[in-house]
Enzyme design. Structure first.
Site, mmCIF file in Angstrom:
data_model
loop_
_atom_site.group_PDB
_atom_site.id
_atom_site.type_symbol
_atom_site.label_atom_id
_atom_site.label_comp_id
_atom_site.label_asym_id
_atom_site.label_seq_id
_atom_site.Cartn_x
_atom_site.Cartn_y
_atom_site.Cartn_z
ATOM 1 N N LYS A 1 46.462 41.163 36.826
ATOM 2 C CA LYS A 1 45.353 42.112 36.693
ATOM 3 C C LYS A 1 45.898 43.377 36.037
ATOM 4 C CE LYS A 1 42.540 40.356 40.482
ATOM 5 N NZ LYS A 1 41.768 40.673 41.707
ATOM 6 N N ASP B 1 41.623 39.174 46.613
ATOM 7 C CA ASP B 1 40.850 40.062 45.729
ATOM 8 C C ASP B 1 40.631 41.432 46.365
ATOM 9 O OD1 ASP B 1 40.654 38.139 43.745
ATOM 10 O OD2 ASP B 1 38.798 37.308 44.546
ATOM 11 N N ASP C 1 33.853 45.452 48.908
ATOM 12 C CA ASP C 1 33.429 44.302 48.100
ATOM 13 C C ASP C 1 33.836 42.971 48.726
ATOM 14 O OD1 ASP C 1 32.197 43.259 45.778
ATOM 15 O OD2 ASP C 1 34.143 42.946 44.845
ATOM 16 N N PHE D 1 50.209 32.615 43.177
ATOM 17 C CA PHE D 1 49.163 31.611 43.389
ATOM 18 C C PHE D 1 49.371 30.907 44.725
ATOM 19 C CE2 PHE D 1 47.016 32.175 39.612
ATOM 20 C CZ PHE D 1 46.086 31.179 39.363
ATOM 21 N N LEU D 2 48.272 30.553 45.359
ATOM 22 C CA LEU D 2 48.313 29.709 46.548
ATOM 23 C C LEU D 2 48.429 28.249 46.108
ATOM 24 C CD1 LEU D 2 45.538 31.437 48.683
ATOM 25 C CD2 LEU D 2 48.021 31.637 48.959
#
Length: 512
Positions: A208, A401, A381, A314-315
């Protein structure tokens, strides 16, 4: 030519005067200072006065607070009756990832042949000792990684150092372009941009990019669902999650990415290649490709090639470890004027308690944990949460996130604490750790500051954001005290573990 010769003595006298002045006013004072600094008995030769202080550097002073915290009995794992149930079987996982690596190598070879690239390219090798693979194998019912796991620190270093071999859109962006079928995706937006980077050890991370400077606050007129996604919020959320001992945020590290060499030149995605351009300031930029709003003014740019960003590990693949994505009972209204029931009904939790799986087990307590975490980072969020299906209804919730956190340090959005204030329940271990982090010796802002110094992009958070953590922590403890005064400690505080109590000298009292 007699004129110039008559002027020579005057010129020589002028030059001699200038040289003498320079020696007297500049060179001689400097020589005296050098001689004085090198005198016998002076250990400070050529060092500024501030460097001779005996106080340890800030990093050394702060490091002890973090070490003391993780050495506290509340952070020592209790002796389990047996080994923690792992998420993956090692043999099955290795077989699956070897097949994926072989498939990737075949596709990469075909891609190079199509482009008539003749330079040799070594195939990617899957090594069992790779940090990302050991991270996957270390996931258990207790959390994403064990306490004091050396694998996590090694994984953070690898994500910061390893060479990228491919870059691609995430599944969200692919779904928006019709390239994949995903049931739940983000709303199309130019400010939502993330990429999947693969490294030389075949590990993957979600990248990101920086969209907002650290010292900037989210404008108060922004709705939470159109807020920026901040790379430093993802990094800070991982460190806070580890300090709270939740261990539900994947390891995340900051890195300076060369967008030309590490994204544009290694991606095979033609759409991603097409959104790169050079700005009028000669910086290399790119933007998201989606049906709406995606224009060059929403681009992210290097300086001229380097760009800050967060890398989240990453999972495990969904084929190995399926996950459920479940709507948050305290989901917000994603419209300009609507309100959800929990926002107008103070007894909303009574309705939630009647619905399975919130009617029994740990699910509701885990929701409260998540609300506490979101309140500390200021994240409004959290519309869904995810769980590994293998661990059943009482498995831990994944805190994924978190990029919309840490937007406004000057505002505390207490509505995020609705699950706690409306249900008035909390895990004993969560409360004890929160009270511990409110003590001066283990102050939350201090241990966060030290923990974030370990990241390459430090300082990750500005000082006002760190101090806001202490202020919000007091608001959480105030809400718990109010619940205890109303319903009693036995009703509010749930005994969620058989871990032995801390020694009397270190014990934190619930009534503090």
């Amino acid at each position: 030519m007699p004129g110039p010769r008559r002027d020579r003595p005057a010129v020589l006298l002028l030059l001699g005067a200038l040289l003498a002045a320079d020696l007297y006013f500049h060179l001689w004072p400097r020589a005296r200072r050098e001689l004085a600094a090198g005198a016998p008995g002076c250990p400070c030769r050529r060092r500024p006065a501030a460097a001779t202080a005996t106080a340890p550097p800030p990093r050394a002073r702060a490091a002890s607070a973090l070490r003391r915290l993780f050495a506290h009995p509340l952070y020592r794992p209790a002796a389990p009756p047996g080994p923690a149930e792992p998420l993956l079987g090692a043999r099955e996982a290795l077989r699956y990832y070897r097949r994926k690596a072989a498939r990737w190598n075949r596709r990469h070879k075909l891609y190079r042949e199509e482009l008539n690239l003749t330079s040799p390219a070594a195939p990617l090798l899957l090594r069992p000792e790779a940090s990302w693979l050991q991270f996957h194998l270390g996931i258990s019912r207790d959390g994403l990684y064990p306490r004091s796991s050396p694998t996590v620190n090694r994984l953070l270093r690898d994500m910061q150092d390893f060479t990228t071999v491919s870059a691609d859109y995430s599944q969200d962006e692919k779904a928006l372009l019709g390239a994949c079928d995903c049931s739940q995706i983000v709303k199309p937006s130019g400010v939502h941009l993330k990429l999947v980077l693969r490294f030389q050890d075949f590990g993957k991370a979600m990248f990101k990019p920086m969209r907002q400077k650290r010292e900037e606050e989210t404008p108060e007129d922004f709705f939470y669902f159109v807020d920026f996604q901040r790379h430093n919020a993802e990094i800070a959320a991982f460190h806070l999650d580890r300090i709270l001992d939740f261990r539900r945020v994947p390891p995340t590290a900051g890195r300076l990415i060369n967008v030309t060499k590490e994204i544009l030149e290694v991606t095979k995605n033609e759409i991603l290649q097409s959104v790169f351009f050079v700005s009028p300031a000669s910086n290399v930029c790119f933007f998201a490709k989606c049906p709406y709003m995606c224009k060059t003014e929403y681009a992210v740019c290097g300086n001229p090639h380097l760009l800050e960003g967060s890398l989240s590990a990453f999972l495990p693949s969904l084929n190995l470890a399926p996950r459920l994505s479940i709507p948050n009972p305290w989901i917000r209204s994603y419209s300009f004027d609507g309100k959800e029931e929990w926002e107008v009904n103070p007894l909303y939790c009574n309705t939630v308690r009647e619905i399975y799986p919130y009617s029994n087990g740990n699910r509701l307590l885990n929701i409260v944990d998540m609300a506490i975490f979101d309140f500390l980072i200021g994240n409004m969020d959290r519309h869904h949460y995810e769980m590994f299906t293998k661990f059943g209804d009482d498995g831990f919730l994944l805190h994924l996130d978190n990029a919309r956190g840490f937007g406004r340090h000057s505002h505390d959005e207490t509505s995020i604490l609705a699950p706690l204030s409306q249900c008035c329940i909390i895990k004993r271990t969560t409360l004890l750790r929160l009270q511990l982090l409110a003590e001066p010796e283990y102050r939350l802002s201090d241990v966060m500051r030290e923990s974030l110094l370990q990241d390459r992009l430090a300082p990750v958070l500005t000082e006002p954001h760190l101090l806001a953590l202490d202020r919000r922590l007091q608001l959480i403890l105030k809400a718990v005290r109010k619940c205890i005064d109303t319903y009693g400690e036995a009703t509010v505080v749930a005994n969620d573990t058989t871990q032995p109590e801390a020694p009397a000298s270190d014990r934190v009292k619930l009534t503090t």
